[in-house]
Design a protein around this motif. Structure first.
Motif, PDB file in Angstrom:
ATOM      1  N   LEU A  27       0.861  -1.178   0.000  1.00  0.00           N
ATOM      2  CA  LEU A  27       0.000   0.000   0.000  1.00  0.00           C
ATOM      3  C   LEU A  27       0.895   1.224   0.000  1.00  0.00           C
ATOM      4  O   LEU A  27       1.696   1.411   0.912  1.00  0.00           O
ATOM      5  CB  LEU A  27      -0.908   0.010   1.225  1.00  0.00           C
ATOM      6  N   VAL A  28       0.764   2.059  -1.019  1.00  0.00           N
ATOM      7  CA  VAL A  28       1.614   3.240  -1.173  1.00  0.00           C
ATOM      8  C   VAL A  28       0.718   4.474  -1.054  1.00  0.00           C
ATOM      9  O   VAL A  28      -0.052   4.783  -1.965  1.00  0.00           O
ATOM     10  CB  VAL A  28       2.350   3.230  -2.529  1.00  0.00           C
ATOM     11  N   THR A  29       0.824   5.145   0.085  1.00  0.00           N
ATOM     12  CA  THR A  29      -0.020   6.318   0.331  1.00  0.00           C
ATOM     13  C   THR A  29       0.543   7.133   1.487  1.00  0.00           C
ATOM     14  O   THR A  29       1.264   6.613   2.336  1.00  0.00           O
ATOM     15  CB  THR A  29      -1.476   5.909   0.633  1.00  0.00           C
ATOM     16  N   ASP A  30       0.172   8.402   1.491  1.00  0.00           N
ATOM     17  CA  ASP A  30       0.488   9.273   2.623  1.00  0.00           C
ATOM     18  C   ASP A  30      -0.753   9.538   3.472  1.00  0.00           C
ATOM     19  O   ASP A  30      -0.724  10.361   4.383  1.00  0.00           O
ATOM     20  CB  ASP A  30       1.064  10.612   2.131  1.00  0.00           C
ATOM     21  N   ILE A  31      -1.837   8.861   3.188  1.00  0.00           N
ATOM     22  CA  ILE A  31      -3.081   9.033   3.939  1.00  0.00           C
ATOM     23  C   ILE A  31      -2.940   8.264   5.250  1.00  0.00           C
ATOM     24  O   ILE A  31      -2.887   7.024   5.260  1.00  0.00           O
ATOM     25  CB  ILE A  31      -4.293   8.556   3.116  1.00  0.00           C
ATOM     26  N   SER A  32      -2.875   9.006   6.350  1.00  0.00           N
ATOM     27  CA  SER A  32      -2.515   8.402   7.634  1.00  0.00           C
ATOM     28  C   SER A  32      -3.510   7.359   8.123  1.00  0.00           C
ATOM     29  O   SER A  32      -3.109   6.333   8.679  1.00  0.00           O
ATOM     30  CB  SER A  32      -2.303   9.472   8.696  1.00  0.00           C
ATOM     31  N   TRP A  33      -4.805   7.558   7.916  1.00  0.00           N
ATOM     32  CA  TRP A  33      -5.757   6.566   8.424  1.00  0.00           C
ATOM     33  C   TRP A  33      -5.621   5.237   7.681  1.00  0.00           C
ATOM     34  O   TRP A  33      -5.856   4.178   8.261  1.00  0.00           O
ATOM     35  CB  TRP A  33      -7.192   7.081   8.425  1.00  0.00           C
ATOM     36  N   ALA A  56      -1.823  -1.215   9.561  1.00  0.00           N
ATOM     37  CA  ALA A  56      -1.094  -1.710  10.734  1.00  0.00           C
ATOM     38  C   ALA A  56      -2.001  -2.537  11.647  1.00  0.00           C
ATOM     39  O   ALA A  56      -1.581  -3.565  12.183  1.00  0.00           O
ATOM     40  CB  ALA A  56      -0.485  -0.542  11.502  1.00  0.00           C
ATOM     41  N   LEU A  57      -3.243  -2.106  11.790  1.00  0.00           N
ATOM     42  CA  LEU A  57      -4.169  -2.807  12.685  1.00  0.00           C
ATOM     43  C   LEU A  57      -4.742  -4.090  12.084  1.00  0.00           C
ATOM     44  O   LEU A  57      -4.885  -5.089  12.781  1.00  0.00           O
ATOM     45  CB  LEU A  57      -5.330  -1.888  13.063  1.00  0.00           C
TER      46      LEU A  57
END
Length: 118
Positions: free
Chosen positions: A79-85, A91-92
């Motif tokens: 997954l390549v993104t800067d969207i923090s959620w 991670a969860l």
């Protein structure tokens, strides 16, 4: 909208998402590529999301179903993104996804592709 990436190494499929995802995006773009990859034995997947405008209900359903038929074929998902959620959800809940899942920031897109291919 989703478009298939063409600059990937052999054995890796990838997509870039912009705006809102619709069921047709999965049907017309993701599923054909996924079928081709699974026919080769392994699914190594890169998804680049610079911006996200949400998902239609049909797209959410397609997302939940995608790849279930080839559950054992999934090897790596980058997954390549800067969207923090999205990073936090990966991670969860990444452990629930078949294969290995890893997040990369947009600036490390090439690293993500190399990881998925390895």
């Amino acid at each position: 909208m989703i478009k298939e990436l063409s600059d990937l190494p052999p054995g890796v499929i990838g997509f870039e998402v912009t705006g809102q995802l619709r069921a047709e995006d999965y049907r017309d773009v993701v599923l054909p590529a996924l079928e081709r990859a699974a026919a080769g034995g392994e699914v190594r997947f890169v998804i680049v999301i610079p911006e996200f405008g949400g998902m239609s209900g049909g797209a959410l359903w397609q997302d939940l179903k995608v790849g279930v038929e080839h559950l054992r074929a999934w090897k790596r998902i980058a997954l390549v993104t800067d969207i923090s959620w999205m990073e936090h959800l990966t991670a969860l809940f990444g452990w629930m996804t078949p294969g290995e899942v890893r997040h990369f920031p947009l600036a490390r897109r090439d690293e993500a592709i190399a990881w998925a291919a390895a």
